[in-house]
Design a protein around this motif. Structure first.
Motif, mmCIF file in Angstrom:
data_model
loop_
_atom_site.group_PDB
_atom_site.id
_atom_site.type_symbol
_atom_site.label_atom_id
_atom_site.label_comp_id
_atom_site.label_asym_id
_atom_site.label_seq_id
_atom_site.Cartn_x
_atom_site.Cartn_y
_atom_site.Cartn_z
ATOM 1 N N PRO A 46 0.820 -1.221 0.000
ATOM 2 C CA PRO A 46 0.000 0.000 0.000
ATOM 3 C C PRO A 46 0.850 1.265 0.000
ATOM 4 C CG PRO A 46 -0.766 -1.555 1.667
ATOM 5 C CD PRO A 46 0.540 -2.079 1.164
ATOM 6 N N HIS A 65 2.770 -1.213 7.030
ATOM 7 C CA HIS A 65 1.739 -2.028 6.383
ATOM 8 C C HIS A 65 1.834 -3.458 6.886
ATOM 9 C CE1 HIS A 65 4.611 -4.121 3.656
ATOM 10 N NE2 HIS A 65 5.299 -3.001 3.770
ATOM 11 N N GLN A 66 0.771 -4.224 6.682
ATOM 12 C CA GLN A 66 0.763 -5.614 7.111
ATOM 13 C C GLN A 66 1.753 -6.426 6.300
ATOM 14 O OE1 GLN A 66 -3.295 -5.689 5.415
ATOM 15 N NE2 GLN A 66 -2.919 -7.887 5.112
ATOM 16 N N SER A 69 -0.334 -11.844 4.655
ATOM 17 C CA SER A 69 -1.750 -11.972 5.010
ATOM 18 C C SER A 69 -2.024 -11.737 6.489
ATOM 19 C CB SER A 69 -2.247 -13.365 4.610
ATOM 20 O OG SER A 69 -1.460 -14.379 5.237
ATOM 21 N N PRO A 72 -4.514 -6.310 9.093
ATOM 22 C CA PRO A 72 -4.209 -5.028 8.457
ATOM 23 C C PRO A 72 -3.632 -4.024 9.451
ATOM 24 C CG PRO A 72 -6.557 -5.244 8.809
ATOM 25 C CD PRO A 72 -5.960 -6.576 9.123
ATOM 26 N N GLY A 74 -3.755 -0.180 10.553
ATOM 27 C CA GLY A 74 -4.570 1.020 10.427
ATOM 28 C C GLY A 74 -3.750 2.271 10.662
ATOM 29 N N TRP A 102 3.882 -6.868 10.874
ATOM 30 C CA TRP A 102 3.844 -5.628 10.101
ATOM 31 C C TRP A 102 5.254 -5.252 9.656
ATOM 32 C CZ3 TRP A 102 6.730 -1.810 12.513
ATOM 33 C CH2 TRP A 102 7.012 -2.036 13.874
ATOM 34 N N THR A 219 -8.062 -6.193 15.722
ATOM 35 C CA THR A 219 -8.225 -6.151 14.268
ATOM 36 C C THR A 219 -9.379 -5.254 13.851
ATOM 37 O OG1 THR A 219 -7.316 -8.377 14.050
ATOM 38 C CG2 THR A 219 -8.598 -7.547 12.203
ATOM 39 N N LEU A 223 -9.246 -2.023 11.318
ATOM 40 C CA LEU A 223 -10.086 -1.860 10.136
ATOM 41 C C LEU A 223 -10.832 -0.538 10.195
ATOM 42 C CD1 LEU A 223 -11.506 -5.467 9.733
ATOM 43 C CD2 LEU A 223 -9.997 -4.281 8.140
ATOM 44 N N SER A 226 -8.471 2.244 9.395
ATOM 45 C CA SER A 226 -8.149 2.289 7.977
ATOM 46 C C SER A 226 -9.262 2.951 7.189
ATOM 47 C CB SER A 226 -7.910 0.869 7.452
ATOM 48 O OG SER A 226 -6.755 0.315 8.026
#
Length: 237
Positions: A46, A65-66, A69, A72, A74, A102, A219, A223, A226
């Motif tokens: 990203p 960024h993560q 997988s 995520p 934020g 991350w 998490t 989200l 984000s």
């Protein structure tokens, strides 16, 4: 000019950067948002939430960024990022429990007519307010280039072994922080790109803070952050 002479000059220049501030690093940037030219050395990383500073033909960018997988990462749209603690166990064949879930990613493009010096500062200490002087430091010579694809950029993880070892070469010196990184500990980690001129005077910087939250229940918070960050970017652009 002989390589030995170049190394001597670089060593002298980098030695001038040994004295760092005793103050903590705080989020610092000119703008926060997309950096379209940045790939951070990979694909699919990203580049929509980047702390960007521009100075006299130089563009500096930092983001978090993560990793693959993992949950995520934020952000609040103001240089603070939020990640989940624990080692990376979500990446299949690429998983590594010594790595965080991350990564931090950096970008530096110098289109100025002269070379500059750049310090990448990174943090192993999960306690809040770590002094700048206690950060690890990678000092590099940032040459002048004409194409964005020649930018110095990559995405690294604090668990990578080379960030814990003293090293030097013809155009860099790496001084690690004391201690070691533990991805299982929540806390605050800070990063900065510090631009210096030929006289070793700081002329610009960009900096971010990564807040690592204590459990996977965070998490949903990530989200929400984000989504809020993206909404803020849409309003500003």
């Amino acid at each position: 000019m002989k390589t030995s002479v170049i190394r001597s000059l670089l060593a002298t220049a980098f030695a001038g950067a040994l004295t760092l501030s005793a103050a903590p690093i705080t989020p610092t940037f000119t703008t926060f948002g997309p950096l379209p030219g940045a790939t951070f050395g990979g694909s699919g990383i990203p580049n929509h939430a980047v702390a960007i500073t521009t100075y006299d033909g130089v563009t500096l960018g930092l983001t978090a960024h993560q990793r693959y997988s993992n949950p995520p990462v934020g952000n609040n749209g103001a240089g603070d990022f939020y990640a989940v603690k624990d080692g990376d166990t979500y990446s299949g064949t690429n998983s590594n429990p010594a790595f965080a879930r991350w990564n931090f990613a950096f970008y530096a493009l110098n289109t100025n007519s002269s070379h500059m010096y750049l310090d990448l500062l990174y943090d192993f200490d999960p306690r809040a307010g770590t002094d700048e002087s206690a950060h690890g430091r990678l000092s590099v010579l940032l040459p002048s280039v004409s194409k964005a694809q020649d930018a110095w950029q990559d995405s690294w993880n604090l668990g990578m072994a080379f960030l814990s070892a003293q090293a030097s070469g013809t155009n860099f010196v790496l001084t690690p922080p004391s201690g070691s990184f533990n991805p299982n500990i929540p806390g605050e980690y800070t990063f900065a790109l510090v631009l210096r001129d030929k006289d070793d005077v700081e002329v610009a910087r960009t900096a971010i803070r990564v807040n690592v939250l204590p459990d996977s229940g965070a998490t949903a918070i990530l989200l929400a952050l984000s989504v809020a960050g993206l909404a803020g970017l849409r309003r500003r652009h």
